[in-house]
Write a protein that holds these residues in place. Structure first.
Motif, PDB file in Angstrom:
ATOM      1  N   THR A  46       0.815  -1.219   0.000  1.00 24.03           N
ATOM      2  CA  THR A  46       0.000   0.000   0.000  1.00 24.03           C
ATOM      3  C   THR A  46       0.853   1.275   0.000  1.00 24.03           C
ATOM      4  OG1 THR A  46      -0.181  -0.068   2.410  1.00 24.03           O
ATOM      5  CG2 THR A  46      -1.940  -1.119   1.164  1.00 24.03           C
ATOM      6  N   ARG A  47       2.087   1.144  -0.430  1.00 22.68           N
ATOM      7  CA  ARG A  47       3.000   2.298  -0.498  1.00 22.68           C
ATOM      8  C   ARG A  47       2.323   3.488  -1.179  1.00 22.68           C
ATOM      9  NH1 ARG A  47       7.913   2.199  -4.977  1.00 22.68           N
ATOM     10  NH2 ARG A  47       7.887   4.448  -5.346  1.00 22.68           N
ATOM     11  N   GLY A  48       2.431   4.661  -0.543  1.00 22.38           N
ATOM     12  CA  GLY A  48       1.893   5.889  -1.142  1.00 22.38           C
ATOM     13  C   GLY A  48       0.403   6.081  -0.923  1.00 22.38           C
ATOM     14  N   MET A  49      -0.205   5.224  -0.140  1.00 18.96           N
ATOM     15  CA  MET A  49      -1.633   5.394   0.144  1.00 18.96           C
ATOM     16  C   MET A  49      -1.831   6.651   0.998  1.00 18.96           C
ATOM     17  SD  MET A  49      -4.110   2.601   1.894  1.00 18.96           S
ATOM     18  CE  MET A  49      -5.852   2.594   1.514  1.00 18.96           C
ATOM     19  N   THR A  50      -2.839   7.438   0.680  1.00 17.36           N
ATOM     20  CA  THR A  50      -3.195   8.568   1.549  1.00 17.36           C
ATOM     21  C   THR A  50      -4.256   8.061   2.519  1.00 17.36           C
ATOM     22  OG1 THR A  50      -4.628   9.293  -0.273  1.00 17.36           O
ATOM     23  CG2 THR A  50      -2.631  10.572   0.090  1.00 17.36           C
ATOM     24  N   VAL A  51      -3.847   7.886   3.770  1.00 21.50           N
ATOM     25  CA  VAL A  51      -4.766   7.379   4.800  1.00 21.50           C
ATOM     26  C   VAL A  51      -5.538   8.595   5.322  1.00 21.50           C
ATOM     27  CG1 VAL A  51      -4.963   6.096   6.954  1.00 21.50           C
ATOM     28  CG2 VAL A  51      -3.162   5.517   5.292  1.00 21.50           C
ATOM     29  N   ALA A  52      -6.660   8.854   4.665  1.00 26.49           N
ATOM     30  CA  ALA A  52      -7.435  10.077   4.909  1.00 26.49           C
ATOM     31  C   ALA A  52      -8.561   9.762   5.887  1.00 26.49           C
ATOM     32  CB  ALA A  52      -8.013  10.593   3.589  1.00 26.49           C
ATOM     33  N   ASP A  53      -8.579  10.457   7.006  1.00 26.96           N
ATOM     34  CA  ASP A  53      -9.561  10.166   8.059  1.00 26.96           C
ATOM     35  C   ASP A  53     -10.872  10.916   7.771  1.00 26.96           C
ATOM     36  OD1 ASP A  53     -10.839   9.360  10.311  1.00 26.96           O
ATOM     37  OD2 ASP A  53      -9.581  10.511  11.705  1.00 26.96           O
ATOM     38  N   TRP A  54     -11.488  10.535   6.636  1.00 28.15           N
ATOM     39  CA  TRP A  54     -12.700  11.210   6.165  1.00 28.15           C
ATOM     40  C   TRP A  54     -13.814  11.172   7.211  1.00 28.15           C
ATOM     41  CZ3 TRP A  54     -13.592  14.372   2.187  1.00 28.15           C
ATOM     42  CH2 TRP A  54     -14.924  14.616   1.819  1.00 28.15           C
ATOM     43  N   TRP A  55     -13.907  10.053   7.929  1.00 24.81           N
ATOM     44  CA  TRP A  55     -14.983   9.867   8.912  1.00 24.81           C
ATOM     45  C   TRP A  55     -14.552  10.285  10.313  1.00 24.81           C
ATOM     46  CZ3 TRP A  55     -19.029   9.679   6.146  1.00 24.81           C
ATOM     47  CH2 TRP A  55     -19.026   9.022   4.921  1.00 24.81           C
ATOM     48  N   ARG A  56     -13.378  10.846  10.415  1.00 25.80           N
ATOM     49  CA  ARG A  56     -12.863  11.392  11.689  1.00 25.80           C
ATOM     50  C   ARG A  56     -12.954  10.361  12.816  1.00 25.80           C
ATOM     51  NH1 ARG A  56     -15.972  16.337   9.939  1.00 25.80           N
ATOM     52  NH2 ARG A  56     -14.446  17.754   9.032  1.00 25.80           N
ATOM     53  N   VAL A  57     -12.350   9.199  12.558  1.00 30.36           N
ATOM     54  CA  VAL A  57     -12.382   8.142  13.564  1.00 30.36           C
ATOM     55  C   VAL A  57     -11.038   7.942  14.268  1.00 30.36           C
ATOM     56  CG1 VAL A  57     -14.262   6.823  12.508  1.00 30.36           C
ATOM     57  CG2 VAL A  57     -11.909   6.408  11.763  1.00 30.36           C
ATOM     58  N   SER A  58      -9.989   8.596  13.786  1.00 29.41           N
ATOM     59  CA  SER A  58      -8.648   8.305  14.323  1.00 29.41           C
ATOM     60  C   SER A  58      -8.305   9.106  15.567  1.00 29.41           C
ATOM     61  CB  SER A  58      -7.581   8.584  13.254  1.00 29.41           C
ATOM     62  OG  SER A  58      -7.463   9.980  13.047  1.00 29.41           O
ATOM     63  N   GLY A  59      -8.949  10.249  15.729  1.00 29.84           N
ATOM     64  CA  GLY A  59      -8.556  11.145  16.818  1.00 29.84           C
ATOM     65  C   GLY A  59      -7.309  11.956  16.491  1.00 29.84           C
ATOM     66  N   ARG A  60      -6.716  11.731  15.322  1.00 32.83           N
ATOM     67  CA  ARG A  60      -5.525  12.506  14.939  1.00 32.83           C
ATOM     68  C   ARG A  60      -5.947  13.901  14.473  1.00 32.83           C
ATOM     69  NH1 ARG A  60      -3.792   7.166  12.881  1.00 32.83           N
ATOM     70  NH2 ARG A  60      -4.769   7.601  10.875  1.00 32.83           N
ATOM     71  N   ALA A  61      -5.071  14.857  14.747  1.00 33.97           N
ATOM     72  CA  ALA A  61      -5.407  16.256  14.437  1.00 33.97           C
ATOM     73  C   ALA A  61      -5.485  16.470  12.930  1.00 33.97           C
ATOM     74  CB  ALA A  61      -4.348  17.164  15.033  1.00 33.97           C
ATOM     75  N   PRO A  62      -6.468  17.257  12.484  1.00 38.04           N
ATOM     76  CA  PRO A  62      -6.558  17.569  11.045  1.00 38.04           C
ATOM     77  C   PRO A  62      -5.295  18.289  10.566  1.00 38.04           C
ATOM     78  CG  PRO A  62      -8.536  18.293  12.192  1.00 38.04           C
ATOM     79  CD  PRO A  62      -7.555  17.869  13.247  1.00 38.04           C
ATOM     80  N   ASN A  63      -4.837  17.934   9.370  1.00 32.00           N
ATOM     81  CA  ASN A  63      -3.675  18.622   8.788  1.00 32.00           C
ATOM     82  C   ASN A  63      -3.904  19.021   7.337  1.00 32.00           C
ATOM     83  OD1 ASN A  63      -3.693  16.041   7.771  1.00 32.00           O
ATOM     84  ND2 ASN A  63      -1.502  15.685   8.009  1.00 32.00           N
TER      85      ASN A  63
END
Ligand code: BDR
Ligand code: CA
Length: 312
Positions: free
Chosen positions: A272-289
């Motif tokens: 999955t090299r180069g995949m953009t792991v986009a937290d579209w559903w805001r489930v990760s708790g990681r800060a938006p960037n």
């Protein structure tokens, strides 16, 4: 109205070429320079293509720089299967007359951000993020001076185009993408989720041809060329015009909608090299960037493109 100052960082590429033409046709934007990067084809061709496009727009005064010739940590992957041997296959291309600048593209990015007022220069990457990441790494002081990075790359719902999991620009240099997405600079992303809705239908291409200008003819013939690949691959009626979405956003942001979310780049996995792991559903708790776009008013986009290209 003050014009927005931009640097276009690019690997032309037919859709890059249309993006450059759209920028040069638009009074709202001041193109400070074009930096070429290795991507669709090697940098010796992308810098040449960038000069051809500036001349086609009647703007040989735009400084064009050659940047990095390979990704930060990996061998270069190119896309001649999409864009042809030159990167701009389709119509016959003239040799460029305007000179290539002697400075390196990365130095131009660093110097421009250091000399212009903070918060007044927008970076527009349309290819792998090697030049931008190299500039940010070499000169971290420029990062807080960037007004915005508006880039074409990645995907969430569409997942990938060069592999099942990754979009081409991010796949080619994932380490560079990771540096940019973690930099703290304000980022707006035009992923495949948006660009796959900006399709060149028959009527839209004929509108370019019907301009009766050299620019209209070249854009129509470029589109004819690169469409064949995507039509066959996706069974669609046209091809996505990826990179002009970046420039259209700067002129008419209301054509796009998206979400401010966290986006991380996969650099470790071979699968999955180069995949953009986009937290579209805001489930990760990681800060938006990043402002990650999801939709486009395609009719409005093509109306803008046609109206602007007709000015050249
Ligand atoms: C991106 O890859 C290139 O082939 C295009 O120019 C665009 O920037 C789309 O995945
Ligand atoms: Ca591109």
């Amino acid at each position: 109205m003050a014009r927005r100052a931009i640097i276009i960082d690019t690997d032309p590429g037919q859709d890059d070429a249309v993006a450059i033409l759209l920028a040069l046709a638009s009074d709202e934007l001041e193109v400070l320079g074009v930096t070429a990067v290795a991507g669709n084809v090697p940098v010796a061709l992308t810098e040449r293509n960038a000069r051809i496009v500036c001349e086609l727009a009647g703007r040989p005064d735009i400084p064009v720089f050659a940047g990095c010739d390979r990704p930060i940590a990996r061998p270069l992957v190119t896309a001649e299967h999409v864009h042809g041997k030159t990167g701009l296959d389709g119509p016959a291309l003239p040799d460029p007359v305007m000179a290539l600048q002697t400075a390196h593209g990365v130095d131009f990015i660093i110097d421009t951000l250091r000399t212009r007022a903070p918060g007044t220069v927008t970076l527009c990457p349309l290819g792998p993020l090697t030049n931008i990441a190299t500039a940010f790494t070499r000169a971290p002081d420029i990062v807080p001076r960037v007004q915005e990075v508006v880039l074409m790359g990645g995907a969430y719902f569409e997942v990938g185009n060069i592999t099942p999991a990754a979009e081409f620009n991010i796949f080619v240099d994932p380490e560079a993408a990771q540096i940019v997405f973690r930099s703290g600079a304000p980022i707006t992303v035009m992923p495949l989720d948006v660009t796959h809705k900006a399709l060149t239908t028959h009527a839209r291409v004929e509108a370019f041809r019907a301009m009766g200008t050299e620019v209209g003819r070249m854009v129509a013939e470029w589109t004819d060329f690169f469409e064949r690949f995507d039509k066959e691959k996706y069974g669609s009626q046209g091809a996505p015009l990826h990179d002009p979405c970046v420039i259209a956003y700067l002129i008419r942001p209301e054509l796009f909608t998206g979400r401010h979310i966290n986006v991380e780049i996969e650099v470790a996995s071979e699968l999955t090299r180069g995949m953009t792991v986009a937290d579209w559903w805001r489930v990760s708790g990681r800060a938006p960037n990043a402002m990650f776009m999801g939709d486009i008013d395609a009719e409005g986009f093509f109306a803008l493109l046609t109206e602007r290209l007709a000015r050249l």
